[in-house]
Design an enzyme around this catalytic site. Structure first.
Site, PDB file in Angstrom:
ATOM      1  N   SER A 103      -8.087  57.345  16.834  1.00 54.77           N
ATOM      2  CA  SER A 103      -8.526  56.761  16.622  1.00 54.77           C
ATOM      3  C   SER A 103      -8.051  55.510  17.728  1.00 54.77           C
ATOM      4  CB  SER A 103      -9.354  56.235  16.177  1.00 54.77           C
ATOM      5  OG  SER A 103      -9.241  55.990  14.927  1.00 54.77           O
ATOM      6  N   CYS A 104      -7.653  55.022  18.840  1.00 56.66           N
ATOM      7  CA  CYS A 104      -7.327  54.155  19.329  1.00 56.66           C
ATOM      8  C   CYS A 104      -7.142  53.035  18.438  1.00 56.66           C
ATOM      9  CB  CYS A 104      -7.943  53.828  20.749  1.00 56.66           C
ATOM     10  SG  CYS A 104      -7.849  56.031  21.698  1.00 56.66           S
TER      11      CYS A 104
END
Lengths: 105, 418
Positions: A103-104
């Site tokens: 996930s960013c």
């Protein structure tokens, strides 16, 4: 890193239980990987999601997060959670033999 | 020589600094530069965090968009509905169209409350708020003033969100706010996150979790919010867990601009423009670039990123128009001041490959990283001035480079493998 044997093949998983070598995954391993996640039966709906996870991994280098997975697979988020109650993106990634979706920040 | 038309969709941080940089880079006879936005309110978004605590006023955070643009830039107030990448045309809601030689998509991220059951845009609810809009932040200020005790949950529904540290900062500031009102022992504050930790990357997650614990803020992880029950005061996760609240501060899911969804091939599943992460050129067409929150690059959606990207995008537009190969040097650099309350803050600095680490920025004698300091708080508060006067005009910031500096950072030692 722990080595596991699924469907007669040995595979290396990272400390969180994700494949480190996705190319060693075979469809025969999926039911065993699913069982380890508490999923006793893989339906056609499960397979649809597993195939999307692998295709996305090959296309983009990471499996999608939940909202994107719903859009790509056409399976609504609620339904994804029914199929993979412990978290669709993570559990489907494990069963599909791909690394943990990142996930960013 | 042909006069190129460069169209920039969005007059926020990325669009404004791009327009100003491009206007300086090209003479009037070389390029026409057009900025399009659907309204004329340029909002200093980092300021919204302070509004609920009475530390900033909405009217001080908004300035006219056109006023931030240099002379010689056309500003149009229109709403884009679609981009046709084959004919290089932007379609607008009023039926007009605009052709471009180069298109820059800078339309940011959009809040999608409708993606979560119970979190509709229709009317502010009694005890569910967001501080990501001016109206929400102002409503929350009144709600906090009325609040005399109970449980507050702070919940980013899904990633990505703009400024991913802001919900944590809200917790820290709420802790300080209620201590100031001598009510802290009657207020339970809980941070509820879809992530498996306080933050995405391990070193910062540990440091931020430590701060939460120090301030007696509870942390609930792996919580994928499926429904917000405002009347019943419950967050309900997709896997059936519940978190009760008296006041919920919810950050809705984010997506890209709606016109991106309506332009085949341009965006990803969430409507963020698919770009090469090092050149910021769109995958859909070589004459399209994207900047800021509108892109799908794997770094923070933050103003600092738009600032660092600006340099790369201008360079690449020049190269593209000159028929030269693009420069792939953008490294995902982001830095964020994290407000931690009581006049302190901490700074994080990172890029695609290097997670936020302790040390100092921009070098060994700079601001401490990942550690609370008074200076970082002052830096954050002083940044509003730099934003209007340096970032938007597209100027460099003193001592701060687009590439992330490695000097001053404490690299983690690799655990030895047997």
């Amino acid at each position: 890193m722990p080595i596991h044997i699924y469907a007669g093949h040995s595979v290396v998983l990272d400390e969180d239980g994700y494949f480190t070598e996705p190319e060693r995954w075979t469809e025969e391993m999926a039911p065993y990987l699913a069982a380890a996640e508490g999923i006793t039966e893989l339906t056609a709906d499960h397979w649809q999601v597993i195939k999307v996870m692998r295709a996305e991994y090959h296309a983009k280098g990471s499996g999608p997060a939940v909202r994107a997975l719903a859009k790509i697979s056409g399976v609504p988020v609620k339904e994804l959670y029914r199929l993979f109650p412990k978290g669709p993106a993570k559990v489907a990634a494990k069963i599909a033999g791909i690394p943990k979706p990142h996930s960013c920040i | 020589m042909k006069r190129n038309r460069i169209v920039i969709l969005g007059g926020g941080t990325g669009g404004t600094l791009m327009a100003n940089r491009l206007r300086r880079a090209y003479g009037w006879h070389e390029a026409q530069i057009v900025v399009v936005d659907r309204d004329d309110d340029h909002l200093y978004q980092p300021g919204l965090l302070f509004v609920p605590f009475g530390m900033a006023q909405i009217e001080d955070l908004v300035r006219p968009r056109a006023g931030q643009l240099r002379a010689g830039i056309d500003y149009r107030r229109q709403e884009a509905t679609r981009v046709d990448t084959d004919t290089r045309t932007v379609y607008f809601a009023d039926g007009t169209i605009l052709h471009y030689d180069v298109l820059v998509i800078a339309s940011g991220a959009r809040l999608l409350p409708a993606a979560t059951e119970g979190l509709t845009e229709a009317g502010p609810q009694e005890r569910v708020f967001t501080f990501y809009t001016p109206e929400g932040a102002a409503g929350l200020r009144q709600a906090l003033e009325r609040f005399e005790g109970g449980r507050i949950v702070v919940n980013p529904v899904d990633l990505p969100v703009k400024c991913p540290v802001a919900p944590l900062e809200f917790c820290f500031l709420a802790d300080a706010y209620f201590r100031g009102r001598h009510l802290r022992d009657r207020v339970r504050i809980t941070y509820v996150t879809p992530l498996d930790a306080a933050f995405t990357r391990p070193v910062a997650a540990k440091a931020l979790a430590g701060l939460l614990a120090d301030k007696h803020i509870e942390l609930v992880t792996d919580f994928a919010t499926g429904e917000v029950d405002g009347a019943g005061g419950r967050l309900i996760s997709y896997d059936g867990r519940e978190e009760r609240f008296d006041l919920a501060v919810v950050v809705p899911a984010h997506g890209g601009a709606a016109y991106v969804d309506r332009s085949p091939g341009l965006g990803d599943e969430l409507g963020f423009v698919q770009v090469d992460r090092h050149t910021l050129q769109a995958k859909a067409a070589p004459e399209i670039f994207a900047i800021g929150d509108a892109t799908d690059v794997p770094t923070s959606k933050a103003g600092s990123v738009a600032h660092f990207e600006g340099e790369a995008v201008v360079r690449n537009i020049r190269r593209f128009l000159a028929g030269q190969p693009l420069d792939g040097s953008f490294d995902g650099h982001a830095n964020c001041f994290v407000e931690t309350g009581f006049g302190k803050g901490l700074l994080i600095d990172f890029n695609y490959d290097t997670e936020p680490l302790p040390g100092h920025y921009p070098g060994p004698l700079g601001l401490p990283l990942l550690k609370e300091s008074r200076l970082s708080h002052l830096g954050k508060r002083a940044f509003a001035w730099l934003y209007w006067h340096r970032v938007l005009p597209g100027r460099e910031l003193p001592g701060i480079t687009a590439r992330m500096p490695r000097r001053g950072k404490a690299e983690p030692t690799q655990p030895r493998r047997p």
